[in-house]
Design a protein around this motif. Structure first.
Motif, PDB file in Angstrom:
ATOM      1  N   ALA A   1       0.584  -1.190  -0.121  1.00  6.86           N
ATOM      2  CA  ALA A   1       0.028   0.133  -0.070  1.00  6.86           C
ATOM      3  C   ALA A   1       0.961   1.382  -0.085  1.00  6.86           C
ATOM      4  O   ALA A   1       2.042   1.251   0.377  1.00  6.86           O
ATOM      5  CB  ALA A   1      -0.933  -0.054   1.183  1.00  6.86           C
ATOM      6  N   TYR A   2       0.340   2.338  -0.350  1.00  7.96           N
ATOM      7  CA  TYR A   2       0.886   3.819  -0.440  1.00  7.96           C
ATOM      8  C   TYR A   2      -0.096   4.545  -0.228  1.00  7.96           C
ATOM      9  O   TYR A   2      -1.347   4.390  -0.457  1.00  7.96           O
ATOM     10  CB  TYR A   2       2.008   3.807  -1.496  1.00  7.96           C
ATOM     11  N   VAL A   3       0.101   5.863   0.232  1.00  9.56           N
ATOM     12  CA  VAL A   3      -0.686   7.007   0.087  1.00  9.56           C
ATOM     13  C   VAL A   3      -0.551   8.023  -0.935  1.00  9.56           C
ATOM     14  O   VAL A   3       0.706   8.361  -1.096  1.00  9.56           O
ATOM     15  CB  VAL A   3      -0.665   7.885   1.513  1.00  9.56           C
ATOM     16  N   SER A   4      -1.463   8.237  -1.807  1.00  8.46           N
ATOM     17  CA  SER A   4      -1.433   9.155  -2.889  1.00  8.46           C
ATOM     18  C   SER A   4      -2.217  10.364  -2.483  1.00  8.46           C
ATOM     19  O   SER A   4      -3.376  10.323  -2.244  1.00  8.46           O
ATOM     20  CB  SER A   4      -2.155   8.515  -4.096  1.00  8.46           C
ATOM     21  N   ASP A   5      -1.254  11.507  -2.361  1.00  6.85           N
ATOM     22  CA  ASP A   5      -1.784  12.667  -2.081  1.00  6.85           C
ATOM     23  C   ASP A   5      -1.490  13.663  -3.335  1.00  6.85           C
ATOM     24  O   ASP A   5      -0.466  13.864  -3.516  1.00  6.85           O
ATOM     25  CB  ASP A   5      -0.685  13.164  -0.727  1.00  6.85           C
ATOM     26  N   PRO A   6      -2.719  14.217  -3.667  1.00  6.88           N
ATOM     27  CA  PRO A   6      -2.606  15.265  -4.721  1.00  6.88           C
ATOM     28  C   PRO A   6      -1.936  16.493  -4.405  1.00  6.88           C
ATOM     29  O   PRO A   6      -1.483  17.292  -5.346  1.00  6.88           O
ATOM     30  CB  PRO A   6      -3.881  15.462  -4.932  1.00  6.88           C
ATOM     31  N   ALA A   7      -1.466  16.696  -2.957  1.00  5.80           N
ATOM     32  CA  ALA A   7      -0.751  17.798  -2.781  1.00  5.80           C
ATOM     33  C   ALA A   7       0.643  17.705  -3.025  1.00  5.80           C
ATOM     34  O   ALA A   7       1.505  18.451  -3.026  1.00  5.80           O
ATOM     35  CB  ALA A   7      -1.129  18.153  -1.273  1.00  5.80           C
TER      36      ALA A   7
ATOM     37  N   ALA B   1      -6.207  13.011  -0.265  1.00  6.30           N
ATOM     38  CA  ALA B   1      -5.294  11.976  -0.275  1.00  6.30           C
ATOM     39  C   ALA B   1      -6.035  10.566  -0.305  1.00  6.30           C
ATOM     40  O   ALA B   1      -7.316  10.444   0.429  1.00  6.30           O
ATOM     41  CB  ALA B   1      -4.451  12.096   0.989  1.00  6.30           C
ATOM     42  N   ALA B   2      -5.341   9.508  -0.701  1.00  5.49           N
ATOM     43  CA  ALA B   2      -6.288   8.117  -0.661  1.00  5.49           C
ATOM     44  C   ALA B   2      -5.123   7.166  -0.430  1.00  5.49           C
ATOM     45  O   ALA B   2      -4.076   7.453  -0.913  1.00  5.49           O
ATOM     46  CB  ALA B   2      -6.680   7.874  -2.204  1.00  5.49           C
ATOM     47  N   THR B   3      -5.555   6.054   0.084  1.00 12.22           N
ATOM     48  CA  THR B   3      -4.754   4.812   0.444  1.00 12.22           C
ATOM     49  C   THR B   3      -5.038   3.922  -0.709  1.00 12.22           C
ATOM     50  O   THR B   3      -6.085   3.517  -0.951  1.00 12.22           O
ATOM     51  CB  THR B   3      -5.087   4.339   1.957  1.00 12.22           C
ATOM     52  N   VAL B   4      -3.940   3.687  -1.225  1.00 11.89           N
ATOM     53  CA  VAL B   4      -4.089   2.439  -2.389  1.00 11.89           C
ATOM     54  C   VAL B   4      -3.405   1.544  -2.216  1.00 11.89           C
ATOM     55  O   VAL B   4      -2.276   1.159  -1.536  1.00 11.89           O
ATOM     56  CB  VAL B   4      -3.409   3.306  -3.760  1.00 11.89           C
ATOM     57  N   ARG B   5      -4.056   0.267  -2.233  1.00 11.40           N
ATOM     58  CA  ARG B   5      -3.544  -1.395  -2.176  1.00 11.40           C
ATOM     59  C   ARG B   5      -3.435  -1.825  -3.578  1.00 11.40           C
ATOM     60  O   ARG B   5      -4.255  -1.749  -4.370  1.00 11.40           O
ATOM     61  CB  ARG B   5      -4.575  -1.949  -1.378  1.00 11.40           C
TER      62      ARG B   5
END
Length: 628
Positions: free
Chosen positions: A424-430, A602-606
């Protein structure tokens, strides 16, 4: 089509020809014509004809929106033709300003769609303008032998494709190089629904004035900051006054793959036309493996029209180049060297004999097979009977699944179940992932980076926490792929929309003897982006069900590469590629161009890498017949 700095003829090679000067004025007469089209609009056309009138010559035509100057009758271009040798061998070189650009009359429409121009005798589009131009030239240029070839790169490669629809009888060959074919699927404007934001300066400069006089301005040194501070692409356009431009309005109105885009997709147009009319003109499609602008087009055209090629008139060249590099030095891109000047080989051994054969009745070119493809990794040219084929005979291309594995591993064996079965990772548009190390400049001093970014070392990306890297063991034998890898990403996101970037990478050994700077280099072989909302159809954007495991399947650009022994394969997965592509707010909105600041979350992507639904990249692996 971000290529802007073009000479009077697209193929001019000032830097290459410096050591081989040729006096154009002493050997050619220059003429400036304003050729009337069927609706009365006149298009500015410059013709260089050999002074030696003892014989007749074929015409090489380029039609361009980028300007064909110098326009004064006594001001000569420094170079004409693909090289000085072409000028010495005497063609008639004609270049024309597109309708509505520079010295041509009429209205310019960017990548003008085809009309059903049979509805009226004065209906016009790029196909009729090409027809009328060729008709006028062969009737009015006394030195002409009555045969015309049309060729060009980028936008100027789009126009040779247009000339193939209802072609003029005098058109004997078409050479589209790196053309824009489908601007939504994988060329200039979008890739699989993700908008290529750095095209916005190009759109402004092409349409704001007739002669590119109005330039895009910036307020930040780093393009990353410039685009990030603006918000959405729609907001950025509004801040720059882009909504005054007609083509930008169309992009805003058509974010999905509706009839506006599909009806003008050139591969579809040609396939339909050839189905009814047949292929009348020999075509040499020229594709670049690391084309940073139009990596989709010519392969799509080849796939669309080759099944209808009953008289062997369709040829394909695949070279190891960036966009338009076939007109320059083709020895290397950045740090990646090819062992020879591959572009010179193309011009002298493939392009020139092809043109001489069809325009001057020379014997068929010996070196030109149905497909001539450069094989990267081993750095050699291959003559092939078709594409994708990894060898002339005795081999088969086998779809082979390269699986993501727990612990960042990669293998051709499916991974067993595990807990957890994802990374997993956190995708942050910021904080989107930059497509190049910062600071990023697409113009000025950054033009070199723009040309070579597809071969840039991916270790900077691998070091980020929002990029997942999966790596194989070192290879013990060569692994050859030919064709399009297919990404199959099983993923979930806590958001209701999201992007997925998949990169297939060749990881060099830690020590590379003659090129120590390549030690551990991570070279992208094929990579692309997919906008998640189009999972169920490119014309049907739908929110993603938050937290649900979903399959995202999409093709990566074509490759012809050998991973050498000691090298490793790597797959990287991430959810942004900025500012090349606009940021996905990761909250579903009707039109991302109009996303508001609060939509960017922000979203957590698996990314699932174990068990029966582990992700994989389907590789077109070339195997000798009978090999397991």
């Amino acid at each position: 089509m971000l290529l802007r700095i073009l000479p009077s003829l697209l193929f001019a090679l000032a830097t290459l020809q410096a050591a081989e000067t040729f006096d154009i004025k002493a050997n050619y007469d220059k003429f400036v014509f304003h050729i009337p089209m069927r609706d009365g609009v006149k298009l500015c056309t410059i013709v260089y004809a050999p002074k030696d009138t003892s014989e007749k010559y074929p015409i090489l035509l380029t039609r361009t929106p980028y300007g064909i100057g110098p326009y004064a009758p006594d001001a000569y271009a420094r170079n004409i033709g693909p090289s000085a040798k072409f000028a010495r061998e005497k063609f008639i070189f004609a270049s024309q300003d597109s309708r509505g650009r520079f010295e041509s009359e009429g209205e310019f429409i960017d990548v003008r769609p085809i009309k059903d121009h049979l509805n009226g005798p004065k209906d016009t589009d790029e196909t009729t303008d090409a027809y009328d131009t060729i008709d006028w030239l062969v009737k009015n240029v006394a030195e002409s032998n009555g045969k015309v070839g049309i060729l060009g790169i980028s936008y100027d490669g789009f126009t040779p494709l247009m000339a193939l629809v209802n072609p003029h009888p005098a058109l004997k060959v078409s050479v589209p190089m790196n053309p824009m074919v489908d601007g939504w699927m994988g060329d200039d404007w979008f890739h699989n629904g993700a908008f290529r934001e750095q095209n916005m300066p190009y759109i402004w400069e092409q349409e704001a004035t007739r002669s590119n006089d109005s330039k895009w301005t910036v307020s930040h040194f780093d393009d990353y900051d410039e685009y990030l501070s603006a918000g959405s692409a729609g907001d950025l356009g509004k801040q720059h006054g882009l909504e005054q431009v007609g083509f930008w309005k169309k992009i805003l109105e058509h974010p999905s793959y509706d009839a506006f885009w599909s009806d003008q997709a050139v591969d579809k147009v040609l396939a339909e036309d050839f189905k009814a009319e047949g292929i009348k003109v020999p075509i040499l499609l020229v594709h670049s493996l690391w084309d940073q602008e139009d990596i989709y087009g010519n392969i799509a055209v080849y796939k669309a029209i080759k099944p209808q090629d009953r008289e062997s008139k369709v040829f394909l060249v695949i070279g190891p180049w960036f966009h338009h590099q076939q007109r320059l030095d083709g020895s290397a891109i950045g740090d990646i060297e090819f062992g020879s000047d591959t572009a010179l080989y193309f011009r002298m051994h493939l392009l020139r004999p092809f043109l001489d054969h069809f325009l001057k009745d020379d014997p068929p070119p010996l070196a030109l097979a149905a497909v001539n493809a450069f094989e990267t990794g081993t750095n050699r040219w291959l003559a092939l009977p078709g594409w994708p084929l990894g060898c002339a005979s005795g081999c088969t291309t086998v779809p082979s699944k390269l699986y993501l594995q727990p612990g960042g591993k990669l293998a051709f064996q499916a991974p067993p179940p595990a807990s957890p079965d994802y990374a997993a990772y956190v995708s942050d548009p910021a904080k989107p992932v930059p497509y190049l190390p910062r600071p990023i400049h697409i113009e000025g001093d950054g033009e070199k980076d723009w040309q070579s970014w597809l071969v840039s070392d991916q270790r900077d990306a691998a070091a980020r926490t929002d990029v997942l890297s999966f790596e194989s063991a070192p290879l013990t034998s060569p692994l050859k792929i030919s064709g399009e890898p297919i990404a199959n990403v099983f993923a979930s996101t806590s958001g209701t929309d999201g992007d997925f970037v998949v990169k297939l990478i060749d990881v060099y050994p830690e020590e590379v003897g003659r090129q120590p700077r390549l030690g551990g280099y991570q070279l992208m072989i094929s990579a692309d982006i997919f906008r998640g909302r189009y999972r169920l159809g490119f014309d049907d954007p739908q929110p993603l069900p938050a937290g649900r495991k979903l399959l995202f399947r999409f093709a990566l650009p074509t490759a012809n590469h050998v991973f050498l022994p000691g090298h490793r394969l790597m797959v990287q997965v991430q959810s942004s590629w900025f500012p090349l592509y606009d940021r996905n707010p990761q909250t579903f909105v009707g039109n991302i161009f109009f996303a508001k600041p609060a939509d960017y979350q922000a979203a957590t992507v698996r990314i699932f890498d174990a068990g029966p639904q582990a992700g994989y990249v389907e590789l077109p692996v070339v195997k000798a017949d009978g090999a397991q």
